[in-house]
Design a protein around this motif. Structure first.
Motif, PDB file in Angstrom:
ATOM      1  N   GLY A  88       0.804  -1.208   0.000  1.00  0.00           N
ATOM      2  CA  GLY A  88       0.000   0.000   0.000  1.00  0.00           C
ATOM      3  C   GLY A  88       0.837   1.259   0.000  1.00  0.00           C
ATOM      4  O   GLY A  88       2.027   1.249   0.347  1.00  0.00           O
ATOM      5  N   LYS A  89       0.196   2.363  -0.375  1.00  0.00           N
ATOM      6  CA  LYS A  89       0.907   3.630  -0.516  1.00  0.00           C
ATOM      7  C   LYS A  89       0.021   4.774  -0.056  1.00  0.00           C
ATOM      8  O   LYS A  89      -1.204   4.762  -0.257  1.00  0.00           O
ATOM      9  CB  LYS A  89       1.291   3.815  -1.982  1.00  0.00           C
ATOM     10  CG  LYS A  89       1.770   5.190  -2.369  1.00  0.00           C
ATOM     11  CD  LYS A  89       2.298   5.148  -3.781  1.00  0.00           C
ATOM     12  CE  LYS A  89       1.682   6.169  -4.668  1.00  0.00           C
ATOM     13  NZ  LYS A  89       2.246   6.178  -6.023  1.00  0.00           N
ATOM     14  N   LEU A  90       0.650   5.769   0.540  1.00  0.00           N
ATOM     15  CA  LEU A  90      -0.008   7.010   0.908  1.00  0.00           C
ATOM     16  C   LEU A  90       0.570   8.145   0.068  1.00  0.00           C
ATOM     17  O   LEU A  90       1.784   8.306  -0.016  1.00  0.00           O
ATOM     18  CB  LEU A  90       0.210   7.327   2.388  1.00  0.00           C
ATOM     19  CG  LEU A  90      -0.427   6.377   3.408  1.00  0.00           C
ATOM     20  CD1 LEU A  90       0.038   6.730   4.816  1.00  0.00           C
ATOM     21  CD2 LEU A  90      -1.957   6.424   3.322  1.00  0.00           C
ATOM     22  N   VAL A  91      -0.309   8.917  -0.573  1.00  0.00           N
ATOM     23  CA  VAL A  91       0.076  10.177  -1.212  1.00  0.00           C
ATOM     24  C   VAL A  91      -0.477  11.277  -0.317  1.00  0.00           C
ATOM     25  O   VAL A  91      -1.693  11.427  -0.187  1.00  0.00           O
ATOM     26  CB  VAL A  91      -0.503  10.302  -2.633  1.00  0.00           C
ATOM     27  CG1 VAL A  91      -0.047  11.619  -3.276  1.00  0.00           C
ATOM     28  CG2 VAL A  91      -0.092   9.120  -3.484  1.00  0.00           C
ATOM     29  N   VAL A  92       0.386  12.035   0.320  1.00  0.00           N
ATOM     30  CA  VAL A  92      -0.041  12.859   1.448  1.00  0.00           C
ATOM     31  C   VAL A  92      -0.170  14.339   1.091  1.00  0.00           C
ATOM     32  O   VAL A  92       0.554  14.871   0.243  1.00  0.00           O
ATOM     33  CB  VAL A  92       0.927  12.699   2.648  1.00  0.00           C
ATOM     34  CG1 VAL A  92       1.025  11.236   3.058  1.00  0.00           C
ATOM     35  CG2 VAL A  92       2.309  13.245   2.330  1.00  0.00           C
ATOM     36  N   ALA A  93      -1.115  14.970   1.770  1.00  0.00           N
ATOM     37  CA  ALA A  93      -1.262  16.425   1.758  1.00  0.00           C
ATOM     38  C   ALA A  93      -0.928  16.921   3.151  1.00  0.00           C
ATOM     39  O   ALA A  93      -1.480  16.435   4.145  1.00  0.00           O
ATOM     40  CB  ALA A  93      -2.697  16.810   1.379  1.00  0.00           C
TER      41      ALA A  93
END
Length: 364
Positions: A88-93
């Motif tokens: 899994g992956k997180l693309v963060v703000a």
């Protein structure tokens, strides 16, 4: 003179996957590789990420083949003992002003066919990546990591089991059209191939010209990496990306926990003239401190180490925003099938690219 149905130039992931697929369809195939071993360039000098397909424009080969290739790659890895993880992956703000761009990225990815994406909040992020500072994120559960070097070996072994012949240490020296074929000259032999697949990566433009096929340019773009010191590897559990400001030129310096447990920081993106220059004018370690602290605030320069570098074989110069994969029968020499400009998500797409190339080969 050796006669062969299909010769493939280049034994990276693309060339090996194509050899495996073409051989499975019953055509004699050989693979010419200038290095003594396969996959020594772009195929193993990358982050080893299995992408979900979030970033690429709609109706492009990069989007379609990434989405088609991801399940094929997971299946191949499981069947052939390739170390991998659907981590899994997180693309963060990190701030309120990034939320609209985050939502737009998720909406565009869903419209392109990427499934199972979620917009998640700070508590969700804290459970998965406690050391990461972010307000919200896109969570992509189907993104993963793979050991690229093992993947190269297993593809070569699988292709060989299907009858493909691998010729290491065999650079292409010259090529000439003959009646219904192309004669390929190496240092030790000549090969008459009815079709040639150009999967030469960083050198695909040079090979295309040698084959009398269309003229194009490969623009080498170097990406450099740092990594976390072993004592700080526990700070990252999977994949953490910043919100990309210019996806066509790079996804930003991100965090990748490899299957071996080390944590890479990068890659950067810098166009250069040479296709074989991994080391000159390397960025200092200080250049990675600010990008990594945007994701991991507690990290200092003492926690970082310089790591490797890779070179992307891009089809667009720095002043152009995007170029798709080039996968087609050549318009100048119909005996040539181009598989060029295979940068990210080329690893994820390799088996889908192979199916597309084999379909083109089958048309003759």
């Amino acid at each position: 003179m050796t006669d062969i149905d299909v010769a493939i130039i280049g034994a990276g992931l693309t060339g090996l996957a194509c050899a495996r697929e073409i051989a499975a369809r019953g055509k004699p195939v050989c693979v010419l590789e200038r290095h003594p071993r396969p996959g020594l360039e772009t195929s193993t000098h990358n982050s080893g990420v299995i992408h979900a397909g979030l970033y690429y424009p709609a109706s492009t080969l990069k989007t379609r083949l990434c989405i088609e290739g991801r399940p094929l790659l997971y299946e191949f890895c499981a069947a052939h003992g390739v170390p991998h993880s659907r981590c899994g992956k997180l693309v963060v703000a990190r701030a309120e002003e990034e939320l609209s761009a985050l939502e737009a990225l998720a909406a565009r990815a869903r419209a392109n066919g990427v499934e199972r994406l979620e917009i998640v909040d700070r508590p969700f992020i804290a459970r998965r990546e406690p050391a990461v500072d972010a307000l919200a994120a896109i969570y992509s559960p189907d993104t993963g990591i793979v050991d690229a070097e093992t993947l190269v070996r297993r593809l070569m072994e699988s292709a060989a089991e299907r009858g493909a012949v691998f010729l290491p240490g065999t650079p292409l020296i010259d090529a000439a059209p003959t009646s219904g074929s192309i004669t390929l000259t190496t240092a030790s032999e000549r090969i008459a191939a009815r079709q040639v697949v150009n999967a030469a990566g960083l050198y695909a433009d040079d090979v295309s010209r040698m084959l009398g096929a269309r003229a194009f340019s490969i623009y080498p773009c170097r990406g450099e990496y740092a990594e976390l010191a072993p004592r700080q590897r526990h700070l990252v559990n999977g994949l953490v990306y910043p919100l990309p400001h210019d996806p066509a030129h790079g996804l930003g310096v991100h965090l990748t926990r490899s299957v071996a447990g080390n944590v890479w920081i990068g890659p950067t993106a810098k166009y250069q003239n040479r296709k074989d220059d991994y080391e000159s004018d390397r960025l200092p370690l200080e250049a990675f401190v600010e990008p990594v602290r945007r994701l991991l605030p507690e990290v200092t320069m003492a926690d970082l180490r310089l790591s490797g570098a890779g070179i992307r074989p891009r089809l667009h110069p720095p002043n152009v925003s995007f170029a798709d994969f080039m996968i087609e029968r050549d318009r100048e020499n119909a005996n040539v099938v181009q598989a060029a400009g295979i940068e990210s998500p080329g690893l994820t797409s390799c088996l889908a690219i192979a199916r597309m190339v084999a379909d083109i080969v089958d048309q003759v």
